[in-house]
Motif scaffolding. Structure first.
Motif, mmCIF file in Angstrom:
data_model
loop_
_atom_site.group_PDB
_atom_site.id
_atom_site.type_symbol
_atom_site.label_atom_id
_atom_site.label_comp_id
_atom_site.label_asym_id
_atom_site.label_seq_id
_atom_site.Cartn_x
_atom_site.Cartn_y
_atom_site.Cartn_z
ATOM 1 N N ASP A 68 40.323 -66.446 -96.895
ATOM 2 C CA ASP A 68 39.239 -66.356 -96.050
ATOM 3 C C ASP A 68 39.364 -67.515 -95.340
ATOM 4 O O ASP A 68 38.397 -68.278 -95.798
ATOM 5 C CB ASP A 68 37.646 -65.543 -95.837
ATOM 6 C CG ASP A 68 37.401 -65.898 -94.014
ATOM 7 O OD1 ASP A 68 37.752 -65.380 -93.742
ATOM 8 O OD2 ASP A 68 36.247 -65.304 -94.977
ATOM 9 N N TYR A 69 40.553 -68.460 -94.906
ATOM 10 C CA TYR A 69 40.558 -69.673 -94.737
ATOM 11 C C TYR A 69 39.462 -70.546 -93.691
ATOM 12 O O TYR A 69 40.010 -70.868 -92.994
ATOM 13 C CB TYR A 69 41.774 -70.140 -94.812
ATOM 14 C CG TYR A 69 42.436 -69.252 -96.243
ATOM 15 C CD1 TYR A 69 42.168 -69.854 -97.616
ATOM 16 C CD2 TYR A 69 43.670 -68.793 -95.833
ATOM 17 C CE1 TYR A 69 42.874 -69.317 -98.452
ATOM 18 C CE2 TYR A 69 44.296 -68.737 -97.280
ATOM 19 C CZ TYR A 69 44.318 -68.560 -97.915
ATOM 20 O OH TYR A 69 44.163 -67.643 -99.462
ATOM 21 N N PHE A 70 38.364 -70.499 -93.229
ATOM 22 C CA PHE A 70 37.634 -71.316 -92.575
ATOM 23 C C PHE A 70 37.671 -72.421 -93.010
ATOM 24 O O PHE A 70 36.472 -72.736 -94.020
ATOM 25 C CB PHE A 70 36.455 -70.430 -92.882
ATOM 26 C CG PHE A 70 35.579 -71.707 -91.537
ATOM 27 C CD1 PHE A 70 35.685 -71.423 -89.997
ATOM 28 C CD2 PHE A 70 34.188 -71.740 -91.871
ATOM 29 C CE1 PHE A 70 34.523 -72.067 -89.184
ATOM 30 C CE2 PHE A 70 33.840 -73.124 -90.846
ATOM 31 C CZ PHE A 70 34.052 -72.809 -89.986
ATOM 32 N N ARG A 71 37.658 -73.279 -92.455
ATOM 33 C CA ARG A 71 38.123 -75.016 -92.606
ATOM 34 C C ARG A 71 38.139 -75.644 -94.171
ATOM 35 O O ARG A 71 38.184 -76.295 -95.124
ATOM 36 C CB ARG A 71 36.830 -75.448 -91.898
ATOM 37 C CG ARG A 71 35.940 -75.629 -90.549
ATOM 38 C CD ARG A 71 35.036 -75.988 -90.450
ATOM 39 N NE ARG A 71 35.618 -77.710 -90.183
ATOM 40 C CZ ARG A 71 34.142 -78.280 -90.260
ATOM 41 N NH1 ARG A 71 33.435 -78.115 -89.691
ATOM 42 N NH2 ARG A 71 34.517 -80.117 -90.317
ATOM 43 N N PHE A 72 39.341 -74.664 -94.539
ATOM 44 C CA PHE A 72 39.771 -74.965 -96.217
ATOM 45 C C PHE A 72 39.950 -76.238 -96.790
ATOM 46 O O PHE A 72 40.050 -76.854 -97.416
ATOM 47 C CB PHE A 72 41.002 -73.915 -96.480
ATOM 48 C CG PHE A 72 41.556 -74.107 -97.856
ATOM 49 C CD1 PHE A 72 40.607 -73.879 -98.971
ATOM 50 C CD2 PHE A 72 42.362 -75.360 -98.364
ATOM 51 C CE1 PHE A 72 41.252 -73.203 -100.587
ATOM 52 C CE2 PHE A 72 42.743 -75.330 -99.328
ATOM 53 C CZ PHE A 72 41.864 -74.446 -100.452
ATOM 54 N N ASP A 73 41.057 -77.284 -95.787
ATOM 55 C CA ASP A 73 41.315 -78.098 -96.002
ATOM 56 C C ASP A 73 40.320 -79.419 -95.736
ATOM 57 O O ASP A 73 39.840 -80.039 -97.068
ATOM 58 C CB ASP A 73 42.367 -79.055 -94.615
ATOM 59 C CG ASP A 73 43.663 -78.159 -95.070
ATOM 60 O OD1 ASP A 73 43.823 -77.999 -95.935
ATOM 61 O OD2 ASP A 73 44.470 -78.120 -94.092
ATOM 62 N N PHE A 74 39.466 -79.065 -94.898
ATOM 63 C CA PHE A 74 37.877 -79.834 -95.056
ATOM 64 C C PHE A 74 36.957 -79.628 -96.614
ATOM 65 O O PHE A 74 37.346 -80.214 -97.106
ATOM 66 C CB PHE A 74 36.968 -79.567 -93.538
ATOM 67 C CG PHE A 74 35.891 -80.871 -94.118
ATOM 68 C CD1 PHE A 74 35.981 -81.641 -93.478
ATOM 69 C CD2 PHE A 74 34.829 -79.819 -94.379
ATOM 70 C CE1 PHE A 74 34.255 -81.899 -94.357
ATOM 71 C CE2 PHE A 74 33.727 -80.249 -94.220
ATOM 72 C CZ PHE A 74 33.469 -81.430 -94.855
ATOM 73 N N ALA A 75 37.247 -78.367 -96.417
ATOM 74 C CA ALA A 75 36.168 -78.415 -97.795
ATOM 75 C C ALA A 75 36.822 -78.996 -98.765
ATOM 76 O O ALA A 75 36.389 -79.291 -100.334
ATOM 77 C CB ALA A 75 36.385 -76.849 -98.005
ATOM 78 N N TYR A 76 38.492 -78.149 -99.460
ATOM 79 C CA TYR A 76 39.121 -79.124 -100.445
ATOM 80 C C TYR A 76 38.763 -80.851 -100.434
ATOM 81 O O TYR A 76 38.274 -81.153 -101.138
ATOM 82 C CB TYR A 76 40.058 -78.540 -99.887
ATOM 83 C CG TYR A 76 41.333 -79.430 -100.770
ATOM 84 C CD1 TYR A 76 41.721 -79.407 -102.496
ATOM 85 C CD2 TYR A 76 42.565 -80.228 -100.082
ATOM 86 C CE1 TYR A 76 41.954 -80.058 -102.645
ATOM 87 C CE2 TYR A 76 43.025 -80.486 -101.151
ATOM 88 C CZ TYR A 76 43.316 -81.149 -102.316
ATOM 89 O OH TYR A 76 44.141 -81.816 -102.781
ATOM 90 N N LYS A 77 39.295 -81.024 -99.036
ATOM 91 C CA LYS A 77 39.321 -82.806 -98.847
ATOM 92 C C LYS A 77 37.918 -83.511 -99.562
ATOM 93 O O LYS A 77 38.256 -83.936 -100.298
ATOM 94 C CB LYS A 77 39.938 -83.532 -98.439
ATOM 95 C CG LYS A 77 41.449 -82.768 -97.953
ATOM 96 C CD LYS A 77 42.083 -83.465 -96.334
ATOM 97 C CE LYS A 77 43.772 -83.457 -96.143
ATOM 98 N NZ LYS A 77 43.493 -83.345 -95.187
ATOM 99 N N THR A 78 36.960 -82.880 -99.253
ATOM 100 C CA THR A 78 35.311 -83.269 -99.060
ATOM 101 C C THR A 78 35.272 -82.914 -101.038
ATOM 102 O O THR A 78 34.804 -84.212 -101.131
ATOM 103 C CB THR A 78 34.879 -83.134 -98.718
ATOM 104 O OG1 THR A 78 35.160 -82.720 -97.075
ATOM 105 C CG2 THR A 78 33.194 -83.303 -98.542
#
Length: 682
Positions: free
Chosen positions: A85-95
């Motif tokens: 369930d990938y809601f803004r996964f890239d943002f969460a990962y990078k942050t």
């Protein structure tokens, strides 16, 4: 084997990939902590967790870097990967990654890479997933975190498995097993054994696969592991599947039936039930046991279709097609094969398409069969080339990673060498400084020893002179005694006789004579008094010579230093009975004690007391300075000299000191009869 266990393996992979809850402090009201708790709670619903995941991301976006923020972001990406369930996964990962790097939070840096890799694996980007697992693996290895290192190696082996790099997957999974096998989490051991079995099944190492599956089943039974995913039934299905591949259909039927005895499987894990039912039906078909056939195939297909388990549907359709063809019902065989090919184009999984094309080539007429065979060969070749490229890519990633590690180790070696040079240089400088300081101290000690020897020589000369004076005075005493005996006593004897002769006379002349004799007695009395006073003064001067030297030393101490000096000397001590060696040593001990106080103690008050009795004389030196550790092995030269001098006098020294509580030294030496002796020079 691979296509039939794809869904099962996904579950096993995720079940061992769950992160441990960080259990933030319970007394905080931070919303990030609240979100983390919800996402880490297995009892919360998927819908609540999904909504919480979105709220946590929006809330974290406004927050500064903190442990609570990093833990919340980790909980978010963990939930997203496990549930896809990938809601803004890239943002969460990078942050998470950037905040963890800024905070030097190695564990969460590794976790960020780990779940990025899992995200990529879920999306079939296996080469990139392999790369990020490698980055996470290095960090956990440097942290000596064997549990997480084992998990990473397990996930890495699964990635290689899905990329068809089975040999490398086997090596990686074996490493993971060797790390995890001694840990308390027995379910995880079952998972890695299952994965090793799957890998060896793909390598056609069926005996090894059976060994791993049976070890996994033994682990489940021995530790009474059970959950709604039914690991025991999974192990039984895997063992039966290997026997099916070995064409040992009766053994396979035994294990499939054992698994199906658990009636909760159809409710809890319908995907597993479908596999078991279809495998059992196929084995019965192979041993020509047609009871409940084709009903079992059709039931399996119906459940697969209802759950949209298309790979399982293709699996069942191929078996149904083979069953119908064996019974010369080519119409139904072709229908099943056509639908299998159609579904395989929908799933876009090469393994599904290959199995459907292979079965189709067996049931369609020659022309269509030839075309399907050609398609099978073309796709199989393409798949093999893709697998080779994937394996080469994995090897390249591993090589580049090893080169980076070697380069890093080279830099680390250079840094170590520079550090060694710096340390050696520093040690040499320190040694030179110590040598120079030691030489200076040695020169100072030699100077002090020379000065001390000169002082002792002077004192010895004084004592020798005093001995001469003592001898002279002894002679004078003898002379005075003779004078008293021969002079005063003779006169007194004559007076006594005269007085005896006058006792009987009472005339005026006798009275006058007695008066004259009484005056003569007064004169003799005065002479005796003067002689006595002279003798007392001489003895007092003799006694006070040593006392005077000590008195002068203490007065010099008062005048030369700021510390207040109080002293008391027992005037009842018979110094005539104390030898010169004892006096010299007591004087030197006192001198050394005062010198140590002046140099090291930083004292405000000094107390000195000399007391004695008939058997011994005591010297007490006390200060209120900083004190020292009396138990330390190394003592200064001055303290050693004090101890040595006390022992030379056959005395006892008691040193009492505590940090910031001052020092008290008590020396007690026995009194010996004064003897002429030779003084040993130090």
């Amino acid at each position: 084997m691979k296509q039939s266990l794809f869904i099962l393996l996904l579950f096993l992979f995720f079940s061992c990939n769950k992160k441990k809850s960080s259990n933030p402090e319970s007394n905080t009201n931070d919303s990030l902590v609240y979100y983390s708790r919800i996402l880490s709670n297995d009892k919360k619903s998927f819908e609540l967790k999904s909504e919480t995941s979105k709220k946590a991301i929006l809330f974290a976006e406004k927050k500064e870097n903190s442990k609570a923020k990093r833990e919340a972001l980790l909980s978010v990406i963990t939930f997203q990967v496990l549930n896809q369930d990938y809601f803004r996964f890239d943002f969460a990962y990078k942050t998470l990654l950037e905040n963890s790097i800024a905070a030097n939070d190695s564990v969460n840096i590794a976790n960020a890479y780990r779940f990025k890799a899992s995200y990529l694996k879920n999306n079939a980007v296996y080469d990139s997933a392999f790369y990020f697992y490698g980055k996470s693996e290095k960090i956990f290895k440097n942290l000596n975190d064997e549990e997480n290192l084992g998990n990473i190696l397990l996930n890495k082996s699964v990635t290689q498995y899905f990329a068809n790099d089975f040999l490398k997957a086997d090596l990686t999974a074996t490493k993971a097993y060797n790390i995890l096998k001694n840990q308390d989490d027995k379910y995880k051991i079952y998972v890695i054994l299952t994965i090793l079995g799957n890998i060896n099944s793909e390598l056609n190492e069926y005996e090894k696969a059976l060994e791993y599956y049976k070890k996994g089943l033994e682990t489940i039974e021995k530790n009474n592991i059970d959950n709604n995913q039914h690991p025991k039934a999974t192990s039984l299905n895997n063992i039966g599947h290997i026997y099916k591949l070995q064409k040992k259909y009766n053994e396979a039927i035994t294990y499939f039936n054992l698994a199906l005895e658990n009636r909760n499987i159809i409710k809890d894990t319908p995907d597993l039930y479908v596999l078991l039912l279809d495998n059992l039906a196929y084995c019965k078909f192979k041993v020509k046991d047609y009871s409940r056939l084709p009903e079992m195939f059709l039931e399996s297909l119906k459940i697969s279709d209802s759950l949209k388990l298309y790979s399982s549907s293709i699996y069942s359709l191929n078996h149904l097609s083979e069953y119908y063809a064996a019974n010369n019902d080519y119409e139904n065989a072709r229908k099943c094969s056509e639908r299998a090919i159609s579904l395989s184009k929908m799933t876009k999984l090469p393994v599904d398409l290959l199995s459907a094309l292979k079965q189709g080539s067996l049931v369609f007429p020659s022309e269509e069969s030839k075309k399907l065979s050609q398609d099978y060969i073309r796709i199989n070749d393409s798949l093999q080339q893709t697998e080779r490229k994937s394996q080469e890519k994995f090897a390249k990633i591993q090589l580049e990673t090893d080169e980076i590690i070697q380069e890093k180790e080279g830099l680390a070696e250079k840094n170590r060498n520079l550090l060694y040079v710096f340390v050696v240089s520093f040690i040499l400088v320190v040694l030179l400084f110590v040598v120079r300081a030691q030489r200076a101290r040695t020169r100072e000690l030699l100077y002090k020893q020379a000065q001390q020897k000169a002082n002792e020589d002077i004192y010895n000369l004084m004592m020798s002179q005093q001995a001469i004076i003592d001898e002279s005075r002894s002679k004078e005493k003898k002379r005075l005694a003779q004078d008293l005996h021969d002079g005063v006593l003779g006169r007194m004897f004559g007076l006594r006789l005269n007085l005896d002769s006058l006792n009987s006379s009472t005339d005026e002349e006798a009275v006058q004579r007695r008066f004259e004799l009484l005056n003569e007695l007064k004169t003799i009395e005065q002479d005796i008094r003067e002689i006595s006073h002279d003798l007392n003064r001489e003895k007092q001067v003799l006694i006070n010579n040593f006392v005077s030297i000590v008195h002068n030393l203490l007065e010099e101490q008062k005048n030369a230093f700021e510390a207040n000096v109080n002293y008391a000397i027992d005037d009842t001590i018979n110094w005539d009975k104390i030898g010169n060696t004892i006096k010299i040593n007591l004087y030197r001990i006192l001198q050394e004690g005062l010198q140590n106080i002046n140099k090291y103690a930083n004292a405000k008050n000094i107390w000195v007391e000399i007391s004695g009795n008939a058997e011994s004389v005591s010297l007490t030196i006390q200060d209120d300075g900083i004190g020292f550790d009396v138990n330390r092995k190394s003592k200064g030269i001055g303290m050693q000299n004090m101890i040595s001098r006390t022992h030379d006098c056959k005395g006892i020294i008691d040193i009492q000191s505590k940090k910031d509580q001052g020092t008290k030294i008590i020396i007690t030496v026995p009194i010996e009869t004064k003897q002429p002796e030779t003084i040993t020079q130090e």
